[in-house]
Structure formats: C-alpha cells, structure tokens
Design a protein around this motif. Structure first.
Motif, PDB file in Angstrom:
ATOM      1  N   GLU A 100      -4.074   5.169   3.062  1.00 27.08           N
ATOM      2  CA  GLU A 100      -3.528   4.053   2.283  1.00 27.08           C
ATOM      3  C   GLU A 100      -4.149   4.047   0.891  1.00 27.08           C
ATOM      4  N   THR A 140       3.806   1.149   2.733  1.00 28.01           N
ATOM      5  CA  THR A 140       3.748   0.482   4.033  1.00 28.01           C
ATOM      6  C   THR A 140       4.869  -0.528   4.192  1.00 28.01           C
ATOM      7  N   ASN A 176       1.320   4.954   1.418  1.00 30.03           N
ATOM      8  CA  ASN A 176       0.787   5.655   2.594  1.00 30.03           C
ATOM      9  C   ASN A 176       1.437   7.003   2.864  1.00 30.03           C
ATOM     10  N   GLN A 197       0.847  -1.188   0.000  1.00 25.01           N
ATOM     11  CA  GLN A 197       0.000   0.000   0.000  1.00 25.01           C
ATOM     12  C   GLN A 197       0.891   1.249   0.000  1.00 25.01           C
ATOM     13  N   TRP A 201      -6.173  11.043   5.954  1.00 25.66           N
ATOM     14  CA  TRP A 201      -4.845  11.586   5.701  1.00 25.66           C
ATOM     15  C   TRP A 201      -4.611  12.846   6.538  1.00 25.66           C
ATOM     16  N   GLU A 256       0.289  12.001   4.817  1.00 32.85           N
ATOM     17  CA  GLU A 256       0.503  10.627   5.267  1.00 32.85           C
ATOM     18  C   GLU A 256      -0.655  10.176   6.150  1.00 32.85           C
TER      19      GLU A 256
END
Length: 253
Positions: A118, A149, A62, A60, A85, A115
C-alpha cells in the motif's frame, strides 16, 4: 477612478477559479509512475527504479501493472523483492523467435504486475527492475495501470502521451548485444547504481510537477492579493484634494 472593494473581490474570485480550472486540466497529465534513470545506452542490461506515487488523497495505491511494447522486445526481467509486495513477470511468445548468441529466444517479457502493498496519499514506493538486453536505440514506452484499494484505476499509455519512457541512445563503443541472461556481477552493479541514484533523489526533497504547480499558482495568487490590498488601502488613506477657490470679482463701478 479607483476600483471599488467589490470589483476587487470579484477579480480575486475570478483569478482563484481560473487557477482551480488550470489545476483540474493539469491533474490527469501528471505522471504518477516515473523511471530512474530515464535514459541509458543501448544494447546493455540495466536496472531501473520504478517509482509509484499516490497523488490521490482519499485512497491507498496497491497495484502497478507495467505493460511492455511488442517492439522492441525485452527478453529478460528481474524484480528485486520489496517488503509487502509480490511481483509476477508474465511472458508472451515471440513470433518469430530470435537468435541471441547461442540461445534461441521464443518468449519475452509481456508485463510485470506488482501488488499487495500500500502507498498512502502523498507517498511513493519504488521497485528495482532489471531489464535487458535493451534495443540499440529508440524509446521504450511502457504503458502502466495504477490500482487503488477503492477499486479505482489510473491508466498511462503511449496513445494518451503520458506513459513513462526509457530513452535509449546508441552506444558507439559497443559491439554485439549481450545475451539475454546477464552475468550476476553485472546485475549486482546495476542494482547498486540504481539504488544509490534513487536514494540521492529521495533525499533531495524533490516534489512532483503537480505539487510544484500548486505552489506557483498559490504564490501568484498571494502576490496579486497583497498588491491589490495595498492599492486599495492607499486609495482610502489619500485625502480628497481641497477645492480651488474661485478668484474674487473686482467691481469697476
């Protein structure tokens, strides 16, 4: 002489390996961070949709870091909240400070870090970012770092030639640049326009250049295979020509 089935299979294998090698070379160049719109008029404050795509299949995405260049400086940035996020705008000092209207600007945007959310394989997330005042003209090249990730990162930079770019063209009808802090109604209009344009492109069913390249190469491989198979079958079905009988010799004795 018609080609044997073994040589035909070798030719198809060579074509497949060449296609894979081409895709391997093209993959790193495929931009995973795009900006809509990609070109604007200079001197204004605009809202852009930053699209973060995940072209990996095993992890993912992220994190996205957007690094602003030293020149031209961008004095104002605002990020519309995106579910899941967090956004952080990191300033940097402007040396020497510059006067904009009645304000002395001593800090500008250094980077924006998004950040916490995902993005799954084959998916994308978009972030609405308002920037200004933009330069009168030129390119605004934004280095970006995409995190995953798994701990892996992908970097897109001006040095590598794959960083996303906002092309700024001169606005002849415009006078002095607006101040760094824009009016609220202007920002709202820019946000609405960017949202509408991003939604229209998302509904159009567009695909990434990397996916398009896969499709073209796959189609070419299929066409070559079908043509080769048809040729092979025609050679197998064609009857051998009957031998021409030799003329009988007539004896004069």
């Amino acid at each position: 002489m018609p080609a044997s089935p073994r040589s035909f299979a070798r030719a198809l294998s060579a074509l497949f390996l060449a296609s894979c090698a081409l895709l391997g070379l093209a993959a790193p160049a495929a931009a995973q961070v795009s900006i809509v719109p990609g070109s604007v008029k200079g001197g204004s404050t605009e809202t852009f949709a930053f699209r973060l795509a995940n072209q990996r299949t095993d992890t993912q995405s992220n994190r996205l870091e957007i690094v602003f260049p030293q020149s031209p400086p961008i004095a104002f940035a605002e990020v519309k909240p995106a579910r899941g996020w967090t956004a952080k705008i990191n300033p940097r000092p402007l040396d020497p400070p510059q006067q904009s209207g009645d304000r002395l600007i001593s800090q500008v945007v250094g980077s924006i870090v998004l950040e916490g959310g995902e993005v799954g394989p084959g998916q994308f997330e978009q972030f609405l970012v308002t920037l200004g005042p933009l330069p009168g003209q030129g390119d605004l090249v934004l280095d970006t770092v995409q995190g995953y990730t798994s701990g892996a990162t992908d970097r897109f930079s001006a040095a590598a030639g794959n960083a996303p770019v906002i092309v700024v063209s001169p606005n002849a009808a415009q006078g002095a640049p607006p101040p760094a802090v824009i009016e609220a109604n202007r920002a709202d209009q820019a946000v609405a326009a960017a949202e509408q344009q991003a939604e229209e492109q998302a509904n159009s069913g567009g695909i990434t250049p990397f996916a398009f390249l896969w499709g073209v190469l796959g189609l070419a491989f299929l066409v070559v295979a079908l043509v080769g198979l048809r040729t092979h079958l025609l050679h197998r079905r064609a009857p051998d020509p009957e031998p021409t009988p030799e003329p009988e010799k007539v004896s004069n004795g």
